[in-house]
Design an enzyme around this catalytic site. Structure first.
Site, PDB file in Angstrom:
ATOM      1  N   TYR A 169      18.190   7.659  -0.083  1.00 24.13           N
ATOM      2  CA  TYR A 169      16.738   7.857   0.089  1.00 24.13           C
ATOM      3  C   TYR A 169      16.354   9.319  -0.097  1.00 24.13           C
ATOM      4  O   TYR A 169      15.391   9.644  -0.811  1.00 24.13           O
ATOM      5  CB  TYR A 169      16.360   7.362   1.486  1.00 24.13           C
ATOM      6  CG  TYR A 169      14.900   7.405   1.831  1.00 24.13           C
ATOM      7  CD1 TYR A 169      14.047   6.351   1.490  1.00 24.13           C
ATOM      8  CD2 TYR A 169      14.371   8.479   2.532  1.00 24.13           C
ATOM      9  CE1 TYR A 169      12.706   6.387   1.830  1.00 24.13           C
ATOM     10  CE2 TYR A 169      13.027   8.519   2.878  1.00 24.13           C
ATOM     11  CZ  TYR A 169      12.208   7.463   2.529  1.00 24.13           C
ATOM     12  OH  TYR A 169      10.867   7.503   2.868  1.00 24.13           O
ATOM     13  N   LYS A 173      13.984  10.782  -3.042  1.00 24.45           N
ATOM     14  CA  LYS A 173      12.698  11.443  -2.739  1.00 24.45           C
ATOM     15  C   LYS A 173      12.676  12.868  -3.275  1.00 24.45           C
ATOM     16  O   LYS A 173      11.640  13.329  -3.791  1.00 24.45           O
ATOM     17  CB  LYS A 173      12.438  11.417  -1.231  1.00 24.45           C
ATOM     18  CG  LYS A 173      12.123  10.016  -0.670  1.00 24.45           C
ATOM     19  CD  LYS A 173      10.990   9.348  -1.412  1.00 24.45           C
ATOM     20  CE  LYS A 173      10.310   8.242  -0.602  1.00 24.45           C
ATOM     21  NZ  LYS A 173       9.305   7.508  -1.421  1.00 24.45           N
TER      22      LYS A 173
HETATM   23  N1  NAD Z   1       6.339   5.360   7.128  1.00 25.49           N
HETATM   24  C1  NAD Z   1       6.596   6.665   7.034  1.00 25.49           C
HETATM   25  O1  NAD Z   1       6.473   7.433   7.995  1.00 25.49           O
HETATM   26  C2  NAD Z   1       7.060   7.245   5.718  1.00 25.49           C
HETATM   27  C3  NAD Z   1       7.552   8.557   5.729  1.00 25.49           C
HETATM   28  C4  NAD Z   1       7.926   9.142   4.516  1.00 25.49           C
HETATM   29  C5  NAD Z   1       7.794   8.413   3.337  1.00 25.49           C
HETATM   30  N2  NAD Z   1       7.347   7.125   3.365  1.00 25.49           N
HETATM   31  C6  NAD Z   1       7.229   6.421   2.086  1.00 25.49           C
HETATM   32  O2  NAD Z   1       6.002   5.718   2.022  1.00 25.49           O
HETATM   33  C7  NAD Z   1       6.140   4.606   1.142  1.00 25.49           C
HETATM   34  C8  NAD Z   1       5.627   3.348   1.834  1.00 25.49           C
HETATM   35  O3  NAD Z   1       6.495   3.040   2.911  1.00 25.49           O
HETATM   36  P1  NAD Z   1       6.017   2.243   4.214  1.00 25.49           P
HETATM   37  O4  NAD Z   1       6.472   3.045   5.360  1.00 25.49           O
HETATM   38  O5  NAD Z   1       4.598   1.842   4.097  1.00 25.49           O
HETATM   39  O6  NAD Z   1       7.005   0.964   4.107  1.00 25.49           O
HETATM   40  P2  NAD Z   1       6.708  -0.629   4.026  1.00 25.49           P
HETATM   41  O7  NAD Z   1       8.025  -1.296   3.990  1.00 25.49           O
HETATM   42  O8  NAD Z   1       5.733  -1.019   5.073  1.00 25.49           O
HETATM   43  O9  NAD Z   1       5.999  -0.780   2.607  1.00 25.49           O
HETATM   44  C9  NAD Z   1       6.692  -0.621   1.413  1.00 25.49           C
HETATM   45  C10 NAD Z   1       6.221  -1.704   0.450  1.00 25.49           C
HETATM   46  O10 NAD Z   1       6.891  -1.499  -0.819  1.00 25.49           O
HETATM   47  C11 NAD Z   1       7.210  -2.772  -1.338  1.00 25.49           C
HETATM   48  N3  NAD Z   1       8.318  -2.701  -2.296  1.00 25.49           N
HETATM   49  C12 NAD Z   1       9.649  -2.621  -2.036  1.00 25.49           C
HETATM   50  N4  NAD Z   1      10.349  -2.679  -3.173  1.00 25.49           N
HETATM   51  C13 NAD Z   1       9.432  -2.767  -4.190  1.00 25.49           C
HETATM   52  C14 NAD Z   1       9.552  -2.851  -5.596  1.00 25.49           C
HETATM   53  N5  NAD Z   1      10.746  -2.875  -6.201  1.00 25.49           N
HETATM   54  N6  NAD Z   1       8.410  -2.905  -6.346  1.00 25.49           N
HETATM   55  C15 NAD Z   1       7.185  -2.861  -5.748  1.00 25.49           C
HETATM   56  N7  NAD Z   1       7.024  -2.820  -4.401  1.00 25.49           N
HETATM   57  C16 NAD Z   1       8.144  -2.775  -3.637  1.00 25.49           C
HETATM   58  C17 NAD Z   1       7.571  -3.622  -0.132  1.00 25.49           C
HETATM   59  O11 NAD Z   1       7.453  -5.022  -0.404  1.00 25.49           O
HETATM   60  C18 NAD Z   1       6.579  -3.119   0.919  1.00 25.49           C
HETATM   61  O12 NAD Z   1       5.419  -3.943   0.990  1.00 25.49           O
HETATM   62  C19 NAD Z   1       7.622   4.546   0.752  1.00 25.49           C
HETATM   63  O13 NAD Z   1       7.796   5.183  -0.503  1.00 25.49           O
HETATM   64  C20 NAD Z   1       8.291   5.351   1.848  1.00 25.49           C
HETATM   65  O14 NAD Z   1       9.516   5.890   1.431  1.00 25.49           O
HETATM   66  C21 NAD Z   1       6.984   6.525   4.526  1.00 25.49           C
END
Ligand code: NAD
Length: 319
Positions: A169, A173
């Site tokens: 990851y 990133k």
């Molecule tokens: N939640 C946090 O605090 C946080 C922190 C840093 C980065 N992020 C990043 O934010 C983004 C969203 O994460 P989140 O926390 O909302 O997670 P989440 O799991 O709630 O949402 C992620 C979504 O991406 C979809 N997904 C997975 N594989 C996929 C693919 N191959 N094609 C299309 N869609 C796909 C999933 O079905 C899911 O609905 C991610 O890139 C994550 O790395 C989140």
């Protein structure tokens, strides 16, 4: 009048969490939205096309404009199809938000090839694939004076404090952040701006296990995943001047991340260093302790972590 009136936006991984909140917010701001999500589990397995459709329906029920797409961003042809669907349905494409993500956390000594590849495929290759097909479309259909934007999604674990168990990851990133600079440079002549949001501590299924995440909040909730959406919308809006930047977002705090700055240096005139000389000179450079930096970062979130306690926690997760 909305800040995204008349703009067509493709948002990946928009069925849940941060992406879903972005899709709802973009539509409320006047964008026509392609809600992409194959509806997979947090580790990227399985799938349910109803997940994207539900968000598109929620947008339409609120008076907005949206269609669903359930392709995977890691699938080259799927990435092409979602770009084509935006253009075929809404006549153009102005914004791509690369947000899709999965997670397969494991200590380096135990991580499998499949666990590494699946995370890099969704985050890094997926961001590349969707951006590539959008850039192809923009190259062939550039209209002078029309602002286009890509908003990529990175993470503190990658650009600031990579975390134990996240070889895949953090690498993906950090790779997205570097690639965003490349794309910002390459696409500027076509009027395309490329920036990153770096969400921090947003409560989604990916972060539910993080200590402190499920705490009750009263009034404004800084862990609401909807906190990222206004920043993504700003970066996607036609009047935004930024290009090639990374903005960390925690609740209502937006922090510029200085990814390309240089620190202190040592130099020698007219000859190469020998190792002993260099060792002496290098003593003048500050040393960073990644453990101390992580402890300081987590301190605010976890209520105070000293270095030893953090080491014990790392031993625990690596076991
Ligand atoms: N939640 C946090 O605090 C946080 C922190 C840093 C980065 N992020 C990043 O934010 C983004 C969203 O994460 P989140 O926390 O909302 O997670 P989440 O799991 O709630 O949402 C992620 C979504 O991406 C979809 N997904 C997975 N594989 C996929 C693919 N191959 N094609 C299309 N869609 C796909 C999933 O079905 C899911 O609905 C991610 O890139 C994550 O790395 C989140």
């Amino acid at each position: 009048m909305g800040s995204l009136d008349g703009r067509v936006a493709l948002i990946t991984g928009a069925g849940r969490g941060i992406g879903r909140a972005e899709a709802l917010f973009f539509a409320a701001e006047g964008a026509k939205v392609v809600v992409n999500d194959p509806g997979v589990a947090a580790d990227g397995t399985g799938g349910d096309p109803g997940v994207a459709e539900e968000v598109a329906e929620e947008i339409r029920a609120a008076g907005g404009t949206a269609v669903a797409n359930s392709d995977s961003v890691a699938d080259w042809e799927g990435a092409r199809r979602m770009v084509e669907q935006a253009v075929a349905t809404f006549g153009d494409l102005h914004v791509v938000v690369n947000n899709a993500g999965n997670e397969r956390a494991r200590a380096l000594v135990n991580m499998t090839e499949e666990e590494f590849d699946s995370v890099v495929a969704v985050h890094l290759k997926g961001t590349f694939a969707v951006s590539r097909w959008a850039a192809r479309y923009w190259r062939d259909h550039t209209t002078a004076g029309v602002d286009r934007a890509i908003v990529n999604t990175v993470s503190g674990s990658g650009v600031l404090n990579p975390l134990p168990t996240q070889s895949n990851y953090a690498a993906a990133k950090a790779g997205i952040a570097a690639m965003s600079t490349v794309h910002a440079l390459e696409l500027a002549r076509q009027g395309v701006r490329v920036n990153c949001v770096s969400p921090s501590m947003a409560r989604t299924r990916l972060t539910l296990g993080v200590p402190g995440m499920s705490e009750e909040s009263h009034g404004h909730d800084p862990r609401d995943p909807a906190a990222i959406a206004p920043v993504a919308a700003y970066l996607a809006s036609a009047g935004c001047p930024f290009n090639g930047e990374v903005f960390a977002v925690r609740g209502a705090t937006v922090t510029a991340v200085l990814a390309r700055s240089r620190g202190a240096e040592v130099t020698k005139d007219g000859a190469a260093w020998n190792v002993a000389e260099l060792a002496g000179a290098m003593d003048r450079l500050p040393r960073h302790d990644p453990l101390a930096e992580l402890a300081a970062t987590l301190g605010g979130a976890l209520g105070g972590q000293d270095r030893d306690r953090l080491l014990a926690m790392i031993d625990e997760v690596l076991r």
